[in-house]
Structures are given as C-alpha cells and as structure tokens.
Scaffold this motif. Structure first.
Motif, short mmCIF file in Angstrom:
data_model
loop_
_atom_site.label_atom_id
_atom_site.label_comp_id
_atom_site.label_asym_id
_atom_site.label_seq_id
_atom_site.Cartn_x
_atom_site.Cartn_y
_atom_site.Cartn_z
N UNK A 30 0.89 -1.05 -0.03
CA UNK A 30 0.04 0.03 0.11
C UNK A 30 1.00 1.40 0.00
N UNK A 31 0.59 2.20 -0.91
CA UNK A 31 1.40 3.49 -0.99
C UNK A 31 0.62 4.49 -1.09
N UNK A 32 0.82 5.65 -0.70
CA UNK A 32 0.18 6.85 -1.12
C UNK A 32 1.27 7.75 -2.07
N UNK A 33 0.67 8.12 -2.98
CA UNK A 33 1.68 8.81 -4.01
C UNK A 33 1.03 10.42 -4.02
N UNK A 34 1.99 11.35 -3.67
CA UNK A 34 1.98 12.51 -3.52
C UNK A 34 2.66 13.51 -4.47
N UNK A 35 1.91 14.88 -4.58
CA UNK A 35 2.53 15.54 -5.47
C UNK A 35 2.49 17.17 -4.84
N UNK A 36 3.24 17.82 -5.60
CA UNK A 36 2.98 19.36 -5.26
C UNK A 36 3.65 20.20 -6.32
N UNK A 37 3.16 21.32 -6.45
CA UNK A 37 3.69 22.38 -7.38
C UNK A 37 2.81 23.31 -7.87
N UNK A 38 2.94 23.62 -8.96
CA UNK A 38 1.77 24.64 -9.53
C UNK A 38 0.21 24.45 -9.28
N UNK A 39 -0.06 23.14 -9.41
CA UNK A 39 -1.28 22.63 -9.20
C UNK A 39 -1.85 22.39 -7.62
N UNK A 40 -0.75 22.46 -6.85
CA UNK A 40 -1.11 22.58 -5.47
C UNK A 40 -0.79 21.16 -5.23
N UNK A 41 -0.80 20.73 -3.80
CA UNK A 41 -0.61 19.34 -3.19
C UNK A 41 -1.87 18.57 -3.35
N UNK A 42 -1.37 17.39 -3.62
CA UNK A 42 -2.43 16.12 -3.75
C UNK A 42 -1.95 14.96 -3.50
N UNK A 43 -2.74 14.02 -3.26
CA UNK A 43 -2.43 12.58 -2.76
C UNK A 43 -3.36 11.57 -3.01
N UNK A 44 -3.12 10.34 -3.22
CA UNK A 44 -4.12 9.30 -3.24
C UNK A 44 -3.41 8.02 -2.70
N UNK A 45 -4.15 7.22 -2.42
CA UNK A 45 -3.67 5.65 -1.94
C UNK A 45 -3.84 4.92 -3.05
N UNK A 46 -2.71 4.13 -3.38
CA UNK A 46 -2.46 3.50 -4.51
C UNK A 46 -1.93 1.95 -4.21
N UNK A 47 -2.63 1.07 -4.82
CA UNK A 47 -1.77 -0.32 -4.80
C UNK A 47 -1.19 -0.69 -5.94
N UNK A 48 -1.76 -0.15 -7.16
CA UNK A 48 -1.02 -0.44 -8.33
C UNK A 48 0.08 0.42 -8.61
N UNK A 49 1.29 -0.21 -8.16
CA UNK A 49 2.62 0.41 -8.38
C UNK A 49 3.77 -0.74 -8.39
N UNK A 50 4.59 -0.32 -9.14
CA UNK A 50 5.71 -1.16 -9.41
C UNK A 50 7.00 -0.49 -10.01
N UNK A 51 8.19 -1.38 -9.94
CA UNK A 51 9.31 -0.76 -10.67
C UNK A 51 9.23 -1.27 -12.00
N UNK A 52 9.92 -0.46 -12.99
CA UNK A 52 9.86 -0.61 -14.15
C UNK A 52 11.24 -1.21 -14.57
N UNK A 53 12.37 -0.36 -14.22
CA UNK A 53 13.81 -0.87 -14.69
C UNK A 53 14.68 0.09 -13.50
N UNK A 54 15.44 -0.59 -13.05
CA UNK A 54 16.60 -0.28 -12.38
C UNK A 54 18.00 0.58 -13.28
N UNK A 55 17.59 0.04 -14.56
CA UNK A 55 18.78 0.55 -15.52
C UNK A 55 18.37 1.80 -16.21
#
Length: 167
Positions: free
Chosen positions: A24-49
C-alpha cells in the motif's frame, strides 16, 4: 462481446484480482497545481537501469492527484508500514482528514522534485513524470526516480479487499 458478458467478465476480473496481495502506497505531488495525494496499490518498478531507475503508478482519473501530477510533473511514491492504515484511509478518502487536510495525517517533507514525502514511510521514491497514458479509467504514469529513502519495518499490504500484515 455483449454488455452482460462484459459486465460478468469485469466482475470475475475484479474478484480474481482481489486475490493478489500488493503493498500500500500513497502517491503525493505538489507544484503549480498544488498539493494532492491518493492511496495506490497499483505501483511497481519498471527498470533499475538506464539514465535513472523508473517506477510505474496507476491512478484513477477521478482522483484529484492524477491531474495534479500531470500539471506538477512530479510525484513521490510513499510505501506504507504495517501500522499506517490510518494514513492510507485518509488518502483513500475512507477516513476524514484532520482539519480537511490529508497532509495533516502524517509528517511530510519536501523531496528533491518538490513532491511531499512521508517521513515515516518504509520507502520513498521521488519521481519526475516521464509519461502518462490513459487506459480505461486509469492514468498509467511512469516516473524517473530522483531520490530513494528507506526505513526498516513490515509493510502494509492489501489483499482480499482489506489491509493485511505479514504477521
């Protein structure tokens, strides 16, 4: 495929997907559109390279976080610990945010990208948005990782339509 067949396949798909266990993760952001966040379970690494490691997150198009990430061009993936279901519920809008501010549910610091990072998260992946594609009801976003932080502890998991712990 007829509409009833599609609806049946959708229900079977969701039921089968409930058998998967994910962090379980929360994905957060901030910037010109302001702060926002959501709980997300669909998350994965794509590549380490490559030029930098890359991560993938999927956000429902109706969350306030999706358009904010698109405008802010950055996000932080915060991996929650086993004792952080309360924060997950706030960012999933299942629980009331203290004072109406989701970010009051925990202690956050500004990451390199400008996105808020939960200081008590087991892991944080600070990302610059590389790409976004809308597929069905979700935005599939790929980010280039700027910074990674890590703490030790058991993760909060989601499976069988409920939070789970390794213990």
């Amino acid at each position: 495929m007829t509409t009833p067949e599609r609806l049946q396949l959708r229900d079977e798909f969701l039921d089968a997907m409930s058998q998967l266990v994910s962090s379980v993760t929360i994905v957060t952001t901030d910037g010109i559109a302001g702060p926002a966040g959501a709980t997300v379970s669909a998350m994965t690494s794509v590549s380490a390279d490559g030029d930098a490691p890359t991560m993938l997150v999927c956000l429902h198009h109706e969350t306030s976080a999706a358009p904010a990430i698109l405008s802010n061009r950055c996000f932080c993936i915060n991996v929650l610990g086993a004792d952080q279901s309360d924060i997950a519920n706030v960012f999933a809008s299942r629980a009331r945010a203290p004072g109406g501010d989701k970010f009051a549910a925990g202690q956050f610091e500004t990451m390199h990208s400008g996105a808020p990072g939960l200081t008590s998260a087991l892991a944080r992946f600070d990302c610059k948005l590389l790409s976004d594609e809308r597929i069905g009801t979700h935005h599939v976003m790929i980010g280039s990782v700027f910074q990674v932080t890590r703490l030790d502890g058991p993760p909060l998991l989601y499976g069988n339509r409920a939070y789970q712990n390794l213990a």
